[in-house]
Design a protein around this motif. Structure first.
Motif, short mmCIF file in Angstrom:
data_model
loop_
_atom_site.label_atom_id
_atom_site.label_comp_id
_atom_site.label_asym_id
_atom_site.label_seq_id
_atom_site.Cartn_x
_atom_site.Cartn_y
_atom_site.Cartn_z
N UNK A 506 29.40 11.53 -41.24
CA UNK A 506 29.99 11.16 -42.53
C UNK A 506 29.19 11.81 -43.66
N UNK A 507 29.82 12.14 -44.76
CA UNK A 507 29.10 12.75 -45.88
C UNK A 507 27.98 11.84 -46.37
N UNK A 508 26.80 12.37 -46.64
CA UNK A 508 25.68 11.53 -47.09
C UNK A 508 25.92 10.87 -48.44
N UNK A 509 26.84 11.41 -49.26
CA UNK A 509 27.09 10.81 -50.58
C UNK A 509 27.83 9.48 -50.49
N UNK A 510 28.41 9.20 -49.30
CA UNK A 510 29.10 7.93 -49.11
C UNK A 510 28.13 6.88 -48.60
N UNK A 511 28.49 5.62 -48.80
CA UNK A 511 27.69 4.54 -48.24
C UNK A 511 26.66 3.98 -49.19
N UNK A 512 25.84 3.07 -48.65
CA UNK A 512 24.84 2.40 -49.46
C UNK A 512 23.43 2.87 -49.16
N UNK A 513 22.47 2.21 -49.75
CA UNK A 513 21.06 2.57 -49.59
C UNK A 513 20.53 2.01 -48.28
N UNK A 514 19.53 2.69 -47.74
CA UNK A 514 18.89 2.20 -46.51
C UNK A 514 17.95 1.06 -46.85
N UNK A 515 17.73 0.17 -45.89
CA UNK A 515 16.82 -0.95 -46.13
C UNK A 515 15.84 -1.06 -44.98
N UNK A 516 14.75 -1.79 -45.24
CA UNK A 516 13.73 -1.95 -44.21
C UNK A 516 13.10 -0.63 -43.84
N UNK A 517 13.04 -0.36 -42.55
CA UNK A 517 12.47 0.90 -42.06
C UNK A 517 13.54 1.96 -41.89
N UNK A 554 2.57 -4.11 -37.49
CA UNK A 554 3.90 -3.72 -37.02
C UNK A 554 5.01 -4.28 -37.90
N UNK A 555 4.65 -5.08 -38.88
CA UNK A 555 5.65 -5.74 -39.71
C UNK A 555 6.49 -4.76 -40.51
N UNK A 556 7.74 -5.12 -40.73
CA UNK A 556 8.68 -4.29 -41.50
C UNK A 556 9.14 -5.08 -42.72
N UNK A 557 8.63 -4.77 -43.91
CA UNK A 557 9.08 -5.47 -45.12
C UNK A 557 10.56 -5.21 -45.37
N UNK A 558 11.30 -6.28 -45.65
CA UNK A 558 12.73 -6.17 -45.90
C UNK A 558 13.05 -6.44 -47.37
N UNK A 567 15.09 -11.33 -56.49
CA UNK A 567 15.09 -10.73 -55.17
C UNK A 567 15.22 -9.22 -55.28
N UNK A 568 14.43 -8.51 -54.48
CA UNK A 568 14.50 -7.04 -54.46
C UNK A 568 14.49 -6.59 -53.01
N UNK A 569 15.56 -5.89 -52.59
CA UNK A 569 15.63 -5.36 -51.24
C UNK A 569 14.77 -4.11 -51.16
N UNK A 570 14.01 -3.99 -50.09
CA UNK A 570 13.08 -2.87 -49.93
C UNK A 570 13.65 -1.84 -48.96
N UNK A 571 13.45 -0.58 -49.29
CA UNK A 571 13.89 0.51 -48.43
C UNK A 571 12.71 1.20 -47.77
N UNK A 572 12.97 2.26 -47.01
CA UNK A 572 11.90 2.97 -46.31
C UNK A 572 10.83 3.54 -47.24
N UNK A 573 11.21 3.88 -48.47
CA UNK A 573 10.26 4.48 -49.40
C UNK A 573 9.87 3.53 -50.54
N UNK A 574 10.21 2.24 -50.39
CA UNK A 574 9.90 1.27 -51.44
C UNK A 574 8.70 0.44 -51.04
N UNK A 575 7.74 0.33 -51.95
CA UNK A 575 6.54 -0.45 -51.68
C UNK A 575 6.70 -1.86 -52.26
#
Length: 601
Positions: A506-517, A554-558, A567-575
């Motif tokens: 699917x085209x990368x411009x579609x869809x939402x943001x990644x979350x977690x890891x 090993x924890x994965x911040x969400x 509330x703030x959802x965290x993504x792979x590049x979000x600290x």
């Protein structure tokens, strides 16, 4: 200042005020009003009547027509639902009562003659969709009171303008040799023609679009041109009847079930934001210092009487013995902001009345601006607290909408609920929601993109969407479709499975943001099957974010929840935020929890 520079300045101020209001969580309409006053009468940077000359009034008129048309596009009859009775009463009963009470206040408190008061009183029926829309966006009201205010504002706009036309024509009978029959005949023809033109234009657009007579890339241009033609054609026959025509046109299209209606509405919604901010700043900047200085105690008393007497009495009489709860009646009664349409139409009729020999009509513009400024400032800051006091806000804390019933969403939802955050899980398959029902979570059985969900669910309670079904294509569709409504920064989905074949990618411009890891559906589900769990940890000076990472390598911040409850959802590049009082939500191996518990024992 030349017209090009003036347009650029107005655009920058309008968009800048809206952005600043979003950042500061303030009513946008208040900042736009202040911005217009500062560059206009206060510092004298912009004088629209000089910079734009004779183009100013046509620009405002066309902008108001497009704003009302876009407002009509939002009035789908199915969305009216249980607010229908209240809206009918506010328009049919409230219109005449509001006209009479407003005119009485203008005469006895404001000191206007009955001729000027009757014309301006008709205009004051208008409650202003240009102001209501940003206020509702900021206040996050429940669906029914929001529908009451929105429908009343949009439907009463052309009604108020036509009431002013009627009163003005009656005044002309008194002042000139015109007969009552001529006035009634002119008004009747204007209203009938405006109604027929609005219906014909709406039907024509719906028919041509659904039949494929207009290519997709030309639909929005054709729509805009049709609005302008309908407005100009009817307005040339009877002043302000064009507002009725474009409103009817918009309502007709909204209820024609066009496949491209959502895209057209979103495009014009963006255009309307620009027009509302631009026109509001233009009208505020166009006020002279003399007009502002001419405001006195009588002006203030008039505004106060309209807010505390005319508006509440009108609404309470209109909704008496109806099925509208008392809390909603009180909210609507004390919420009547006026906006662009009032100022524009009042200025037009004020000039015409002065030309007809009604000298005190020159004060109409001053009173109109005072009423707009007073109601905007008051309701801009009072609507949300009043709605919260009456229990009519969708939620004090914006929640999370989880799409897809599975173990990952259920466990995440249970933790969010434990933290007092609104959460709902949606899935078309009832069996997928069994665990969510047993956990006591709010659920919706059905497609979240369906028309039924749009009309049955109060989506204002949710600010974040997470698409987490086992179907990547559906997750992408949900995220793409809901992004304009929730904001693309608030729409997430589990990562899509990568495919080496371009045929399935699917085209990368579609869809939402990644979350977690940034893991896929099957990766997070595998973690749940391996005994992982969601857990929240409150950071402090003694236990910082670094300590958390050392304790849970090993924890994965969400997500994280700030000290203010945001509330703030965290993504792979979000600290995550490393601040005292921040609550960190993460996925952790359950064995880690058990080992720690055994060590403490």
């Amino acid at each position: 200042m030349n017209p090009v520079t003036a347009f650029a300045l107005v655009g920058a101020l309008g968009v800048g005020a809206q952005w600043l209001a979003w950042r500061l969580n303030l009513p946008a309409i208040v900042l736009m009003l202040l911005a217009g006053l500062l560059v206009g009468p206060v510092f004298g940077v912009l004088d629209p009547s000089v910079a734009m000359g004779d183009l100013l009034q046509p620009i405002v008129a066309i902008a108001v027509a497009i704003i009302l048309f876009e407002g009509g596009l939002t009035l789908n009859f199915k969305s009216l639902a249980d607010a229908a009775v209240g809206v009918k009463r506010l328009v049919i009963i409230g219109g005449p009562i509001g006209w009479l009470l407003s005119a009485s206040v203008l005469h006895y408190v404001g000191g206007l003659s009955w001729a000027a008061a009757s014309v301006f009183g008709g205009i004051m029926i208008v409650t202003g969709p240009t102001v209501i829309a940003p206020l509702l966006r900021q206040a996050r009201l429940k669906r029914r009171p929001a529908a009451l205010l929105q429908w009343e504002a949009i439907v009463n706009d052309p009604v108020g303008a036509l009431a002013a036309v009627l009163a003005f024509e009656v005044v002309l009978v008194w002042q000139t040799a015109a007969t009552v029959e001529e006035v009634v005949w002119t008004l009747a023809i204007g209203v009938v023609v405006a109604t027929l033109v609005g219906i014909a234009a709406g039907w024509g657009i719906a028919k041509s679009f659904s039949s494929g007579w207009v290519p997709e890339y030309m639909k929005v241009p054709v729509l805009f041109v049709s609005v302008l033609v309908a407005f100009a054609a009817t307005d040339s026959l009877l002043h302000e009847s064009g507002l009725l025509a474009v409103t009817i046109m918009g309502v007709w299209i909204a209820n024609s079930h066009l496949p491209s209606h959502a895209e057209m509405h979103r495009f014009k919604e963006h255009a309307t934001i620009l027009l509302v901010s631009g026109v509001f700043i233009l009208l505020a900047a166009n006020m002279s210092r003399e007009t502002l200085l001419s405001m006195n105690w009588q002006t203030l008393a008039t505004v106060v009487a309209v807010i505390l007497i005319a508006r509440p009495v009108t609404v309470l009489i209109s909704l008496a013995f109806s099925n509208v709860p008392w809390a909603e009646r009180l909210l609507v009664a004390f919420t009547g902001p006026r906006g662009v349409v009032l100022v524009a139409v009042a200025g037009l009729f004020g000039e015409r009345l002065v030309q007809a020999g009604i000298e005190d009509a020159a004060r109409i513009s001053t009173l109109a601006f005072a009423l707009v400024a007073g109601t905007v400032l008051l309701h801009g800051f009072s609507l949300k607290p009043l709605a919260q006091l009456l229990g009519l806000t969708a939620s004090t804390t914006p929640g999370v909408l989880l799409v897809g019933g599975n173990r990952w969403t259920v466990e995440f939802g249970k933790l969010l609920k434990k933290l007092d955050l609104p959460v709902m899980i949606s899935d078309p398959n009832r069996s997928h929601l069994r665990e969510a029902r047993e956990a006591g979570l709010s659920i919706y059985t059905g497609d979240i993109l369906s028309e039924g969900a749009e009309h049955r669910l109060d989506l204002m309670a949710y600010e974040t969407v997470i698409a987490a079904t086992d179907n990547d294509a559906y997750n992408t569709l949900v995220a793409t479709d809901l992004a304009p409504e929730f904001g693309r920064e608030n729409v997430y989905q589990l990562n899509r499975e990568t495919s080496e074949s371009a045929r399935y990618a699917l085209p990368p411009k579609l869809g939402g943001r990644a979350l977690g890891a940034g893991e896929t559906y099957w990766q997070v589900q595998r973690r749940m099957w391996d005994g992982w769990e969601f857990r929240s940890t409150t950071l402090s000076e003694e236990f910082t974010l670094e300590d958390w990472y050392n304790t849970h390598p090993e924890g994965i911040p969400i997500a994280d929840i700030g000290p203010r409850g945001t509330l703030r959802i965290l993504g792979p590049k979000t600290t995550p935020k490393d601040a005292r009082g921040t609550r960190l939500i993460a996925m952790l191996p359950m064995k880690e929890h058990r080992a720690k518990a055994e060590g403490q024992a």
